[in-house]
Write a protein that holds these residues in place. Structure first.
Motif, PDB file in Angstrom:
ATOM      1  N   THR A   1       0.909  -1.113   0.037  1.00 36.96           N
ATOM      2  CA  THR A   1      -0.159   0.049   0.106  1.00 36.96           C
ATOM      3  C   THR A   1       0.790   1.059  -0.073  1.00 36.96           C
ATOM      4  O   THR A   1       2.005   1.058  -0.022  1.00 36.96           O
ATOM      5  CB  THR A   1      -0.899  -0.025   1.306  1.00 36.96           C
TER       6      THR A   1
ATOM      7  N   SER B   1       1.077   3.285   2.389  1.00 36.55           N
ATOM      8  CA  SER B   1       1.579   3.330   3.636  1.00 36.55           C
ATOM      9  C   SER B   1       2.702   2.449   3.766  1.00 36.55           C
ATOM     10  O   SER B   1       3.616   2.674   4.760  1.00 36.55           O
ATOM     11  CB  SER B   1       0.743   3.484   4.930  1.00 36.55           C
ATOM     12  N   LEU B   2       2.530   1.315   3.305  1.00 37.48           N
ATOM     13  CA  LEU B   2       3.389   0.258   3.453  1.00 37.48           C
ATOM     14  C   LEU B   2       3.883  -0.269   2.265  1.00 37.48           C
ATOM     15  O   LEU B   2       3.208  -1.476   1.732  1.00 37.48           O
ATOM     16  CB  LEU B   2       2.982  -0.647   4.565  1.00 37.48           C
TER      17      LEU B   2
ATOM     18  N   SER C   1      10.420  -1.403   0.105  1.00 42.04           N
ATOM     19  CA  SER C   1      10.476  -0.253   0.879  1.00 42.04           C
ATOM     20  C   SER C   1      12.136  -0.414   1.571  1.00 42.04           C
ATOM     21  O   SER C   1      12.795  -1.130   1.202  1.00 42.04           O
ATOM     22  CB  SER C   1       9.456  -0.281   1.741  1.00 42.04           C
TER      23      SER C   1
ATOM     24  N   ASP D   1      12.984   3.409   6.525  1.00 44.92           N
ATOM     25  CA  ASP D   1      11.817   4.170   5.737  1.00 44.92           C
ATOM     26  C   ASP D   1      10.800   3.402   5.199  1.00 44.92           C
ATOM     27  O   ASP D   1      10.757   3.296   3.979  1.00 44.92           O
ATOM     28  CB  ASP D   1      12.559   5.075   4.659  1.00 44.92           C
TER      29      ASP D   1
ATOM     30  N   ASN E   1       7.641   3.563   5.003  1.00 43.16           N
ATOM     31  CA  ASN E   1       6.561   3.930   4.241  1.00 43.16           C
ATOM     32  C   ASN E   1       6.848   4.774   2.997  1.00 43.16           C
ATOM     33  O   ASN E   1       6.029   5.371   2.545  1.00 43.16           O
ATOM     34  CB  ASN E   1       5.845   5.059   5.198  1.00 43.16           C
ATOM     35  N   SER E   2       8.071   4.549   2.342  1.00 44.30           N
ATOM     36  CA  SER E   2       8.696   5.192   1.221  1.00 44.30           C
ATOM     37  C   SER E   2       9.213   3.948   0.385  1.00 44.30           C
ATOM     38  O   SER E   2       9.962   3.097   0.764  1.00 44.30           O
ATOM     39  CB  SER E   2       9.634   6.157   1.373  1.00 44.30           C
TER      40      SER E   2
ATOM     41  N   TYR F   1       4.815  -0.141  -5.106  1.00 43.09           N
ATOM     42  CA  TYR F   1       3.974  -0.830  -4.690  1.00 43.09           C
ATOM     43  C   TYR F   1       2.999  -0.966  -5.925  1.00 43.09           C
ATOM     44  O   TYR F   1       2.925  -0.243  -6.858  1.00 43.09           O
ATOM     45  CB  TYR F   1       3.161  -0.425  -3.386  1.00 43.09           C
TER      46      TYR F   1
ATOM     47  N   GLY G   1       4.299   7.682   3.039  1.00 42.77           N
ATOM     48  CA  GLY G   1       3.049   7.384   3.140  1.00 42.77           C
ATOM     49  C   GLY G   1       2.048   7.875   2.103  1.00 42.77           C
ATOM     50  O   GLY G   1       0.979   7.342   2.119  1.00 42.77           O
ATOM     51  N   SER G   2       2.509   8.651   1.036  1.00 43.79           N
ATOM     52  CA  SER G   2       1.782   9.200   0.151  1.00 43.79           C
ATOM     53  C   SER G   2       1.914   8.849  -1.244  1.00 43.79           C
ATOM     54  O   SER G   2       3.334   8.956  -1.440  1.00 43.79           O
ATOM     55  CB  SER G   2       1.344  10.571   0.406  1.00 43.79           C
TER      56      SER G   2
END
Length: 581
Positions: free
Chosen positions: A176, A178-179, A183, A187, A189-190, A193, A206-207
């Motif tokens: 996702t 956020s995950l 990754s 870090d 959440n970067s 995906y 996360g965005s």
């Protein structure tokens, strides 16, 4: 001894100067039999080469102790030397039954076993192996090598095999924003995906910031996060388009360029290079101090060009500077403000010079000059249409050696030429200042002393200046018998010097094969005759000495007889007057 440390390898990076490298571990053997191996590794490429004893290094120490590897040539800073122990895996100690126990020998054998065990453990630690938590039964044996093949697990996942095609895919989950699935531990959440069918994205913090589909790419920094219909066919931005780092990024490249740039204005802080044509439909204003034009040819359609435009008053010379490089000083053509005239010249000034520049006048060549007034000064050549054209100017040339039919002569040069070329009386020679009794060359006259008044011999070459032999003439200089002088020699140089030497011939003329030697006595010196001067040589012989006396002349009868004889000539008017005392 004991083997308490497990270290059996040490590494050093070369510096081009160090040659001694300590081993921090004990090793067996010494010198050429030291149980060590030295490998040189090139840092940039990883290529390894095993070094040879004696050729590349020697060893001190060992025999159960630490030691030193000494390089023959210091390793460069681009390589590493890895020194590791390579204990021979043999057991050479032979224990004899009932012999006294050899503790040292037994301990050395145990040390060797411990060293071999340490080295094997190092090899095991550096080998590929399953983790200790693995409970499966997959084989770790490698298959036979196959050229240009990949190494991978088989379909069952229980053995390694080879494949000449691409390695099989590793399939992961979607993840996702956020995950993301791919990754980073620091870090999470970067990363990257899968959003959905044929749709992947890049998340940061996360965005989702980049969205990629089969039809295009969108980014929150450029467009919206909704997949675009095309691959950046049109981008609309409501704000500034910025680089992430100041003055590091380009818009386009030499291989992929933008077609047109539509802007209201361009402002740069550095140079602007235009590789193609530059067309300015409006006015061009340059506010800098220098405009450099490197074009081969410059075409200007303006009928008038104004220099120094807008000046209320002027203190600068105006015109053009012609750069000549190493050929010489630059050329100048323009208006001399301080002199209030147009000028052409050469100067060290450049296009950046201002004020009253310094220059030297240079020649100006043109087909015609028309002037309504003024003075011609410093003219070195001019043409006249009166018979022959005088194109070589006026020459102040005393010798008139150029023999030009297109030049005038100054009054001074004409006088000097006439003075220097007035023909001397006598036969033409050149005066020679050398005083030795040797031939000085054709057409030469010289003396036997540097001071003419002290000379006693006049030397005369057998030919005069024009190459005609004068030997027979010179031989007559002593023909007359005269107790005072056989004759007189005049050596004259006229013109500006008006010099003359006079000698009386008082002795014989002696031939010296190619020249004659005349015995003489100095009579007169006027002026100075110098080496190389053109001279005229004149010889005036004396009358011969008489013989007898005037006794017979006192006999009056003889005189009367002579008178009678003369009167008998008849028809001849003869007058004879004799005065007797």
């Amino acid at each position: 001894m004991t083997v308490s440390a497990t270290t059996n390898i040490v590494s050093y990076t070369g510096d081009g100067g160090t040659t001694s490298f300590a081993t921090t571990f004990a090793f067996q053997g010494t010198g050429s039999s030291a149980e060590l191996e030295v490998i040189e590794r090139t840092i940039a490429t990883g290529v390894e080469v095993t070094k040879s004893y004696t050729t590349h290094y020697t060893v001190t120490g060992g025999s159960g102790s630490t030691g030193t590897v000494v390089a023959v040539s210091a390793p460069a800073s681009t390589v590493e030397w890895h020194i590791h122990r390579g204990t021979t895996q043999t057991q050479t100690t032979d224990y004899v039954a009932n012999d006294p126990f050899s503790a040292e020998t037994h301990e050395s054998a145990l040390d060797r076993l411990a060293m071999v065990s340490q080295e094997q453990q190092t090899e095991i630690d550096n080998s590929a192996k399953y983790p200790t938590t693995y409970t499966g039964g997959a084989s770790a044996a490698l298959p036979e090598p196959v050229a240009s093949a990949y190494l991978l697990f088989n379909a069952a996942g229980d053995a390694l095999t080879t494949s000449t095609t691409a390695a099989t895919q590793y399939l992961g989950s979607d993840g996702t924003a956020s995950l993301p699935f791919y990754s980073f531990s620091a870090d999470p959440n970067s990363g990257f995906y899968r959003v959905g069918a044929d749709n992947v994205a890049v998340a940061v913090g996360g965005s989702k910031v980049v969205d990629i589909t089969s039809t295009g790419i969108n980014s929150t920094a450029i467009g919206s996060t909704t997949p675009a219909a095309g691959a950046f066919s049109s981008i609309t931005s409501g704000g500034d388009v910025l680089s992430d780092t100041d003055s590091t990024d380009s818009l386009g490249s030499t291989g992929v360029r933008w077609l047109k740039l539509w802007v209201d204005s361009i402002q740069t802080t550095a140079n602007t290079d235009v590789a193609g044509d530059l067309t300015v439909t409006g006015n061009l204003t340059v506010n800098g101090t220098t405009v450099t034009n490197d074009a081969t040819n410059t075409e200007i359609k303006d009928p008038l060009i104004e220099l120094n435009s807008g000046a209320a008053s002027n203190a600068n010379d105006l015109g053009m500077i012609f750069e000549r490089g190493s050929t010489g000083d630059n050329g100048f053509m323009g208006w001399d403000e301080s002199g209030d005239y147009f000028a052409v010249g050469t100067t060290t000034a450049t296009g950046s010079s201002t004020g009253n520049i310094t220059y030297a006048f240079a020649p100006l060549k043109c087909s015609a000059i028309t002037a309504t007034s003024g003075t011609l000064a410093g003219i070195t050549s001019f043409g006249l249409n009166a018979g022959a054209t005088i194109t070589a100017g006026i020459l102040d040339e005393d010798a008139m050696g150029s023999d030009s039919a297109a030049a005038l002569a100054t009054q001074q040069s004409i006088k000097a030429y006439v003075d220097n070329n007035a023909p001397e009386n006598g036969v033409k020679f050149a005066f020679e200042s050398t005083t030795t009794d040797t031939d000085q060359g054709a057409g030469k006259v010289w003396l036997n002393h540097g001071t003419p008044s002290s000379a006693t011999i006049v030397y005369i070459d057998d030919v005069e200046a024009g190459g005609v032999s004068v030997n027979a003439w010179v031989d007559t200089f002593d023909d007359v018998s005269n107790a005072v002088a056989k004759g007189y020699i005049y050596i004259a140089s006229y013109g500006t010097t008006n010099a003359i030497l006079v000698y009386k011939v008082t002795g014989a003329v002696t031939s010296a094969s190619t020249y004659s030697k005349v015995a003489a006595t100095h009579v007169l010196t006027v002026g100075t005759i110098s080496d190389g001067d053109s001279i005229g040589l004149t010889f005036i012989p004396s009358g011969a000495d008489g013989s007898g006396d005037l006794t017979a002349a006192n006999n009056l009868s003889d005189v009367a007889d002579a008178a009678t004889s003369l009167s008998n000539l008849g028809g001849v008017g003869v007058g004879l007057t004799i005065a007797l005392s």
